[in-house]
Design a protein around this motif. Sequence first.
Motif, mmCIF file in Angstrom:
data_model
loop_
_atom_site.group_PDB
_atom_site.id
_atom_site.type_symbol
_atom_site.label_atom_id
_atom_site.label_comp_id
_atom_site.label_asym_id
_atom_site.label_seq_id
_atom_site.Cartn_x
_atom_site.Cartn_y
_atom_site.Cartn_z
ATOM 1 N N VAL A 130 3.055 3.250 13.499
ATOM 2 C CA VAL A 130 2.238 2.277 13.422
ATOM 3 C C VAL A 130 0.760 3.066 13.430
ATOM 4 O O VAL A 130 -0.001 2.164 12.388
ATOM 5 N N ASP A 131 0.764 3.773 14.028
ATOM 6 C CA ASP A 131 -0.278 4.651 14.350
ATOM 7 C C ASP A 131 -1.060 4.926 12.787
ATOM 8 O O ASP A 131 -1.982 4.685 12.250
ATOM 9 N N VAL A 132 -0.040 5.768 12.284
ATOM 10 C CA VAL A 132 0.069 6.519 11.016
ATOM 11 C C VAL A 132 -0.142 4.927 10.350
ATOM 12 O O VAL A 132 -1.664 4.528 9.010
ATOM 13 N N ALA A 133 0.173 3.662 10.107
ATOM 14 C CA ALA A 133 -0.095 2.475 9.051
ATOM 15 C C ALA A 133 -1.670 2.165 9.053
ATOM 16 O O ALA A 133 -2.055 1.944 8.212
ATOM 17 N N CYS A 134 -1.717 1.651 10.513
ATOM 18 C CA CYS A 134 -2.593 1.031 10.715
ATOM 19 C C CYS A 134 -4.463 2.118 10.628
ATOM 20 O O CYS A 134 -4.892 1.385 9.680
ATOM 21 N N ALA A 135 -4.114 3.685 10.254
ATOM 22 C CA ALA A 135 -5.118 3.922 9.429
ATOM 23 C C ALA A 135 -4.869 4.600 7.768
ATOM 24 O O ALA A 135 -5.920 4.259 8.061
ATOM 25 N N MET A 136 -4.159 3.723 7.349
ATOM 26 C CA MET A 136 -3.512 4.110 6.122
ATOM 27 C C MET A 136 -4.327 3.041 5.382
ATOM 28 O O MET A 136 -5.139 2.762 4.809
ATOM 29 N N LEU A 137 -4.272 1.479 6.514
ATOM 30 C CA LEU A 137 -4.877 0.108 5.904
ATOM 31 C C LEU A 137 -6.341 0.056 6.085
ATOM 32 O O LEU A 137 -6.755 -0.343 4.939
ATOM 33 N N ARG A 138 -6.731 0.785 7.256
ATOM 34 C CA ARG A 138 -8.408 1.117 7.615
ATOM 35 C C ARG A 138 -8.806 1.876 6.183
ATOM 36 O O ARG A 138 -9.928 1.406 5.463
ATOM 37 N N GLN A 139 -8.006 2.893 5.756
ATOM 38 C CA GLN A 139 -8.335 4.351 5.159
ATOM 39 C C GLN A 139 -8.887 3.179 3.461
ATOM 40 O O GLN A 139 -9.402 3.396 2.219
ATOM 41 N N ALA A 140 -7.002 3.097 2.768
ATOM 42 C CA ALA A 140 -7.592 1.643 1.808
ATOM 43 C C ALA A 140 -8.644 0.686 1.943
ATOM 44 O O ALA A 140 -8.572 0.183 0.896
ATOM 45 N N ALA A 141 -8.830 -0.150 2.951
ATOM 46 C CA ALA A 141 -9.818 -0.845 2.954
ATOM 47 C C ALA A 141 -10.889 -0.775 2.332
ATOM 48 O O ALA A 141 -12.021 -1.115 1.887
ATOM 49 N N SER A 142 -11.511 1.108 2.614
ATOM 50 C CA SER A 142 -11.934 1.583 2.144
ATOM 51 C C SER A 142 -12.655 1.685 0.567
ATOM 52 O O SER A 142 -14.034 2.152 -0.194
ATOM 53 N N LEU A 143 -11.291 1.674 -0.340
ATOM 54 C CA LEU A 143 -11.562 1.979 -1.614
ATOM 55 C C LEU A 143 -12.144 0.559 -2.632
ATOM 56 O O LEU A 143 -11.897 0.294 -3.545
ATOM 57 N N ALA A 144 -11.827 -0.779 -1.419
ATOM 58 C CA ALA A 144 -11.887 -2.112 -2.071
ATOM 59 C C ALA A 144 -13.019 -1.737 -3.070
ATOM 60 O O ALA A 144 -13.084 -2.427 -4.150
ATOM 61 N N THR A 145 -14.074 -0.731 -2.842
ATOM 62 C CA THR A 145 -15.547 -0.839 -3.360
ATOM 63 C C THR A 145 -15.424 -0.804 -4.580
ATOM 64 O O THR A 145 -15.977 -0.102 -5.897
ATOM 65 N N GLU A 146 -14.054 0.468 -5.182
ATOM 66 C CA GLU A 146 -13.801 0.983 -6.043
ATOM 67 C C GLU A 146 -13.859 0.405 -7.647
ATOM 68 O O GLU A 146 -13.802 0.877 -8.666
ATOM 69 N N VAL A 147 -13.849 -1.087 -7.312
ATOM 70 C CA VAL A 147 -13.265 -1.758 -8.433
ATOM 71 C C VAL A 147 -15.006 -2.547 -8.681
ATOM 72 O O VAL A 147 -15.720 -3.020 -8.564
ATOM 73 N N GLY A 148 -14.976 -2.215 -10.109
ATOM 74 C CA GLY A 148 -16.132 -2.411 -10.418
ATOM 75 C C GLY A 148 -17.119 -2.014 -11.702
ATOM 76 O O GLY A 148 -15.663 -1.516 -11.665
ATOM 77 N N GLU A 149 -17.738 -2.466 -12.114
ATOM 78 C CA GLU A 149 -18.617 -1.321 -13.495
ATOM 79 C C GLU A 149 -19.290 -0.139 -13.055
ATOM 80 O O GLU A 149 -20.502 -0.827 -12.077
ATOM 81 N N ARG A 150 -19.522 1.203 -13.810
ATOM 82 C CA ARG A 150 -20.506 1.863 -13.163
ATOM 83 C C ARG A 150 -20.884 2.692 -14.357
ATOM 84 O O ARG A 150 -20.215 2.584 -15.471
ATOM 85 N N ALA A 151 -22.497 2.666 -14.432
ATOM 86 C CA ALA A 151 -23.281 3.688 -15.490
ATOM 87 C C ALA A 151 -22.683 4.756 -15.984
ATOM 88 O O ALA A 151 -22.851 5.170 -14.877
#
Length: 520
Positions: free
Chosen positions: A138-159
Amino acid sequence: MTTFTLPCVKRTLSQRRPGGRLCHPQSRQGSLGRTPLFVANGIIGGLAVAGPDAASWDRRNTLTGAVVTRAAACSPAEAERAADAAAAAFPHWSTLPPEQRASCLCAAADRLTEATETLVATAGQELGAAPGWVRFNVDVACAMLRQAASLATEVGERAAPSAAPGMRYALCRRPAGVVLGLAPWNAAVTLAVRAVAAPLALGNTVVLKASELCPKTHETVVLALMRAGLPDGVLNFVTNAPEDAHAVVEALIAHPAVRRVNFTGSTRVGREIAVMAARHLKKCLLELSGKGTMIVLADADLDGAARAAAHGAFFNQGQVCMSTDRIVVEQAVAGAFVDRLRVEAERLRADLAAGAGPLGAVISPEAVTRLRGLIEDAVARGARLVTGGEAVGTAMQPTVLDHVAFGMRLHDEEVFGPVVGVIRVADADEAVTVANDSEFGLAASVFGADLDRARAVAGQIEAGIVHVNGSTVYDDPAMPFGGMKASGYGRFGGHAAVEEFTEVQWRTERDEPAPDRLGR
C-alpha cells in the motif's frame, strides 16, 4: 451491460451512491464458520456486472482450502463492453485540465491508505500474504499514485527547434486512448496500481483485468480509486474464471479502442500476450520473470550483504519478480558469507505447525512441490542444503543451498519462492559471467567496499536494474522499471511511462506557402 445479484448472496450489488459511485457489500459471513466470503464483481461504467446468467467462480484460501471469494465470471462479451465504456469516457477524461487528473490521483492515494486494513485482511485470505507485506504494498502504491500525478502536465504541446526559415515546429504529446492493464497476484496492490496510475494521469482511460488468484484484492484497489472521484467508465474492471482467461484477454487486446497493453507476470504468459498484441499492432509493455542475482565481492561488508540477501530472497516468501535467486560469491569469503546468511535465514523461520509465519505463505501446494523439486535436484547434483527446505501445506521455511552450479535447475530457473542458491566463483570476472548466464535480465546487485570496482562490475551486468550495496528488491516510482532479454521490454516509472502511454504528433506551420518544387 447487466447489473446483477449473485444468486448465492441474495443482496443487490447494483446500489450506487450519488454521482454514480459504486457501492456494494464487501463480504459476508459464509457457511464456513469464521471464514469470510468475499464477493468480487466486474465493474463497467461504474456498475457492478457479471457474465451471462450471473456466472461466478470461487477462489480458495491457500492454507485451508476454504472458499474465500466468489467472483464474477465475466465473458469476452462483457470484457468488450468494458473497453466500450472506457472508449466512451475517453473524450471527457483526456481533455480535463491536467491538475484535475493529478488531484484525483492524489486523492486516490488517500483512499487507498484508508483501505489498508481491508486489503490486509483480503490479501491474507486470498493469497496468504503477510500483513507487513500488504502494508508495504500500500505504501509503495500510494507513492506511485502521487508520482504519477506529477506526470499529468506532460501531455500537451511543446515548441521544437526548426532549421527551416519561415517554419515553426511543435511536438504535441497526447493520450494514447484506452489502456489494458493485466495485473498479477504477487504484489497485488502495488502492481494493480502501477498498471493504471500513469495511464490515468496522462489522460488515458483503462480496463484492468484482475488476477484469478486475488479478484477481491484487486477489486478493493479499484473501488478505492473510484472513490477518489474518477468519472464512470474511466477505470473499468474485469474478473474472469481461470478457464476463460485466454478468451477474455484476446477479446480485450483485439478491441479497436485498446491502444496500449501492459502486462506484468511470467515470461511464458508474456510471450502469448506479445503475440496477441503484435497480431493487432498494439504497443505492449511487458515486465516478466526475473532471476535476481547478487554478486558479493571479496571486500564486501559480509554482514550487510547477508541481511540484504535474506531480504531479497525471502521477502513475501521470495514471490517477487526482483527476488534474489542466486548469490554469486568470491571464493575467498564464500564460507564466511554462507555462515552469516544461514543465521539471517534461520531468524525468519516459522512455526510450520501454526501455519505461515511473518513472511506469509507460498501461493499454492503446486508451487511448494515445484520448489521441493528444485531443492532435490540441486542436492542430487552436488549442492549442500545449508538450512530450510521443510514445508507444511503452503508454509515453507527459508531455504539456503551452497555450491549451486551450472546444470542444476536452481541455477537456471526462476525460483519464485523462499529458496536461494549460493554459487562460488574465483573472481569478479567469473562472477559477471555467471550473472549474465541467464535468459533473464531484470534485477541484480553488487556488494563491495571499493565502490569504483563495484560500479565497474555493475556496469557489465545484463539487467535493467542494478543496485550497488543494496537488495535486488527495491523500486522507486520515479525511476524506469523493466528488464532485458526474457524479462521483457518497455519501462514503467518516471518519464519512461510517458513514452509508453502517449502518442507524439509532429506539427509544422509555415509563414508562407512552400515553394513549388515540381518545376511548374
